[in-house]
Design a protein around this motif. Sequence first.
Motif, PDB file in Angstrom:
ATOM      1  N   GLY A   1     -24.023 -75.559   8.324  1.00 33.02           N
ATOM      2  CA  GLY A   1     -24.027 -76.217   7.016  1.00 33.02           C
ATOM      3  C   GLY A   1     -22.613 -76.383   6.522  1.00 33.02           C
ATOM      4  O   GLY A   1     -21.948 -75.395   6.199  1.00 33.02           O
ATOM      5  N   ILE A   2     -22.137 -77.616   6.423  1.00 37.37           N
ATOM      6  CA  ILE A   2     -20.725 -77.846   6.147  1.00 37.37           C
ATOM      7  C   ILE A   2     -20.327 -77.417   4.740  1.00 37.37           C
ATOM      8  O   ILE A   2     -19.179 -77.036   4.501  1.00 37.37           O
ATOM      9  CB  ILE A   2     -20.364 -79.336   6.384  1.00 37.37           C
ATOM     10  CG1 ILE A   2     -18.837 -79.521   6.404  1.00 37.37           C
ATOM     11  CG2 ILE A   2     -21.042 -80.240   5.372  1.00 37.37           C
ATOM     12  CD1 ILE A   2     -18.397 -80.890   6.857  1.00 37.37           C
ATOM     13  N   LEU A   3     -21.264 -77.430   3.794  1.00 36.35           N
ATOM     14  CA  LEU A   3     -20.917 -77.050   2.422  1.00 36.35           C
ATOM     15  C   LEU A   3     -20.513 -75.579   2.331  1.00 36.35           C
ATOM     16  O   LEU A   3     -19.740 -75.208   1.444  1.00 36.35           O
ATOM     17  CB  LEU A   3     -22.076 -77.331   1.473  1.00 36.35           C
ATOM     18  CG  LEU A   3     -22.495 -78.790   1.320  1.00 36.35           C
ATOM     19  CD1 LEU A   3     -23.662 -78.908   0.353  1.00 36.35           C
ATOM     20  CD2 LEU A   3     -21.330 -79.649   0.832  1.00 36.35           C
TER      21      LEU A   3
ATOM     22  N   VAL B   1      -8.654 -73.492  -8.523  1.00 36.42           N
ATOM     23  CA  VAL B   1      -8.496 -74.363  -7.360  1.00 36.42           C
ATOM     24  C   VAL B   1      -8.465 -75.828  -7.780  1.00 36.42           C
ATOM     25  O   VAL B   1      -7.723 -76.631  -7.220  1.00 36.42           O
ATOM     26  CB  VAL B   1      -9.609 -74.106  -6.331  1.00 36.42           C
ATOM     27  CG1 VAL B   1      -9.512 -75.063  -5.158  1.00 36.42           C
ATOM     28  CG2 VAL B   1      -9.545 -72.662  -5.844  1.00 36.42           C
ATOM     29  N   TYR B   2      -9.261 -76.179  -8.791  1.00 32.97           N
ATOM     30  CA  TYR B   2      -9.222 -77.542  -9.326  1.00 32.97           C
ATOM     31  C   TYR B   2      -8.427 -77.639 -10.619  1.00 32.97           C
ATOM     32  O   TYR B   2      -7.625 -78.555 -10.811  1.00 32.97           O
ATOM     33  CB  TYR B   2     -10.642 -78.057  -9.574  1.00 32.97           C
ATOM     34  CG  TYR B   2     -10.672 -79.294 -10.456  1.00 32.97           C
ATOM     35  CD1 TYR B   2     -10.072 -80.474 -10.032  1.00 32.97           C
ATOM     36  CD2 TYR B   2     -11.272 -79.267 -11.719  1.00 32.97           C
ATOM     37  CE1 TYR B   2     -10.077 -81.604 -10.851  1.00 32.97           C
ATOM     38  CE2 TYR B   2     -11.283 -80.390 -12.527  1.00 32.97           C
ATOM     39  CZ  TYR B   2     -10.684 -81.546 -12.091  1.00 32.97           C
ATOM     40  OH  TYR B   2     -10.679 -82.656 -12.896  1.00 32.97           O
TER      41      TYR B   2
ATOM     42  N   SER C   1     -16.451 -77.926  -3.866  1.00 32.84           N
ATOM     43  CA  SER C   1     -16.510 -78.542  -5.190  1.00 32.84           C
ATOM     44  C   SER C   1     -15.295 -79.424  -5.442  1.00 32.84           C
ATOM     45  O   SER C   1     -15.411 -80.534  -5.981  1.00 32.84           O
ATOM     46  CB  SER C   1     -16.608 -77.444  -6.263  1.00 32.84           C
ATOM     47  OG  SER C   1     -16.631 -78.016  -7.553  1.00 32.84           O
ATOM     48  N   THR C   2     -14.105 -78.952  -5.041  1.00 38.48           N
ATOM     49  CA  THR C   2     -12.894 -79.735  -5.209  1.00 38.48           C
ATOM     50  C   THR C   2     -12.772 -80.806  -4.130  1.00 38.48           C
ATOM     51  O   THR C   2     -12.353 -81.939  -4.414  1.00 38.48           O
ATOM     52  CB  THR C   2     -11.662 -78.817  -5.179  1.00 38.48           C
ATOM     53  OG1 THR C   2     -11.779 -77.848  -6.229  1.00 38.48           O
ATOM     54  CG2 THR C   2     -10.380 -79.598  -5.386  1.00 38.48           C
ATOM     55  N   ASN C   3     -13.136 -80.487  -2.903  1.00 38.77           N
ATOM     56  CA  ASN C   3     -13.087 -81.483  -1.833  1.00 38.77           C
ATOM     57  C   ASN C   3     -13.955 -82.692  -2.136  1.00 38.77           C
ATOM     58  O   ASN C   3     -13.621 -83.824  -1.762  1.00 38.77           O
ATOM     59  CB  ASN C   3     -13.522 -80.851  -0.508  1.00 38.77           C
ATOM     60  CG  ASN C   3     -12.457 -79.967   0.107  1.00 38.77           C
ATOM     61  OD1 ASN C   3     -11.280 -80.071  -0.224  1.00 38.77           O
ATOM     62  ND2 ASN C   3     -12.866 -79.083   1.001  1.00 38.77           N
ATOM     63  N   MET C   4     -15.091 -82.457  -2.789  1.00 43.25           N
ATOM     64  CA  MET C   4     -15.972 -83.557  -3.165  1.00 43.25           C
ATOM     65  C   MET C   4     -15.243 -84.563  -4.047  1.00 43.25           C
ATOM     66  O   MET C   4     -15.378 -85.782  -3.873  1.00 43.25           O
ATOM     67  CB  MET C   4     -17.198 -82.995  -3.885  1.00 43.25           C
ATOM     68  CG  MET C   4     -18.094 -84.025  -4.516  1.00 43.25           C
ATOM     69  SD  MET C   4     -19.571 -83.278  -5.232  1.00 43.25           S
ATOM     70  CE  MET C   4     -18.854 -82.038  -6.321  1.00 43.25           C
TER      71      MET C   4
ATOM     72  N   ALA D   1     -24.970 -86.824  -9.631  1.00 43.86           N
ATOM     73  CA  ALA D   1     -25.935 -85.851  -9.106  1.00 43.86           C
ATOM     74  C   ALA D   1     -25.256 -84.847  -8.176  1.00 43.86           C
ATOM     75  O   ALA D   1     -25.578 -83.650  -8.188  1.00 43.86           O
ATOM     76  CB  ALA D   1     -27.056 -86.586  -8.363  1.00 43.86           C
ATOM     77  N   ALA D   2     -24.307 -85.314  -7.364  1.00 43.07           N
ATOM     78  CA  ALA D   2     -23.598 -84.407  -6.458  1.00 43.07           C
ATOM     79  C   ALA D   2     -22.746 -83.417  -7.233  1.00 43.07           C
ATOM     80  O   ALA D   2     -22.662 -82.233  -6.871  1.00 43.07           O
ATOM     81  CB  ALA D   2     -22.736 -85.214  -5.488  1.00 43.07           C
ATOM     82  N   ALA D   3     -22.097 -83.876  -8.304  1.00 45.68           N
ATOM     83  CA  ALA D   3     -21.305 -82.971  -9.137  1.00 45.68           C
ATOM     84  C   ALA D   3     -22.172 -81.848  -9.683  1.00 45.68           C
ATOM     85  O   ALA D   3     -21.796 -80.666  -9.630  1.00 45.68           O
ATOM     86  CB  ALA D   3     -20.654 -83.744 -10.284  1.00 45.68           C
TER      87      ALA D   3
END
Length: 342
Positions: free
Chosen positions: A43-45, A148-149, A220-223, A310-312
Amino acid sequence: MKSPEARGFVSRALLELLPQEPNTEGLNALSGAVTDALGASSGILADDDLQLTLFCLYELHYGGVDGSHPDWEWEPGLIGVRRLIERDFEAALRSAVELPSLEPRDSDGVAAVLFELAAADTGPSVSRYVAKKASLEQAQEFLIHKSVYQLKEADPHTWAIPRLTGRAKAAMVEIQADEYGGGRPERMHSALFARTMRGAGLEDSYGYYLDAVPAITLASTNMMSLFGLNRRLRGAIVGHLAAYEMTSSQPNRLYGNGFRRLGFDEDVTWYFDEHVEADAVHEQIAGRDLAGGLVEAEPEMLGDVYFGAAAALAVDGMLGEHIMGAWEKGESSLRTKVQAPA
């Protein structure tokens, strides 16, 4: 950003390659390692190695990684490696969300759907826990995750400005101008968060705690960087920002109250208090003028606007579950525990 510690054979291969001049042998080895890791990942996440690799690849387009050769930023082979990871990352994000109806809507209608998505978010409330129960150590961990963000806040969304036009562009610039302090560097939101870190006894340099945070924090930041750096996903970065603004004001009120409960003054709470007021305005601009304006100008962007929002919400929910799951068991939510301030 200081070069982080590797988390597996892929990130190790990248970090060993970056100080060198671009070379085909190193790129081929890295590409093979990425392909193998993607095939083996469960699972990449939640994959520490791949998320750290992607984070460092994106960082080449921000402030850079300490010691890296500058020619790597636009080396086609390295961008190709990044795209391999992005393909699976985007697929995982799309699989994690369910989009609302793509029925055509005007700007007010788009905003209404986004507000409904935000209101339906049922993820665990880290903000309520920080407000009422969090210990000093847990509050510090929360800041480390956010750093991180937050220490480069607004930058991933700013990539969208030259990719928008008209009403949507004007709205994005209005929001981002506030994020960057309206021309006053000491009021930039990243600077306010750095002040919060210092006030809580933490280091405020960007990336200082990168080794401590888990894969889902990096995801979360990579997204945001995925959405912001790829022009085809401009709708997603717009939807992401809209969701962030719509779910910011009340949680930041609770975070501010939590740090006051722990005895901190405005040096620490100013960042949160600033967002209570600013984001109550930003959410309306982001919903109607930014997201709604983009969809009115480019109706084909509707699905990606909803996807970004939705992804956020989904990934932030996963991060919240990770943090609360650890805290409820009396454990640290970090990969490596950080000593609490005096």
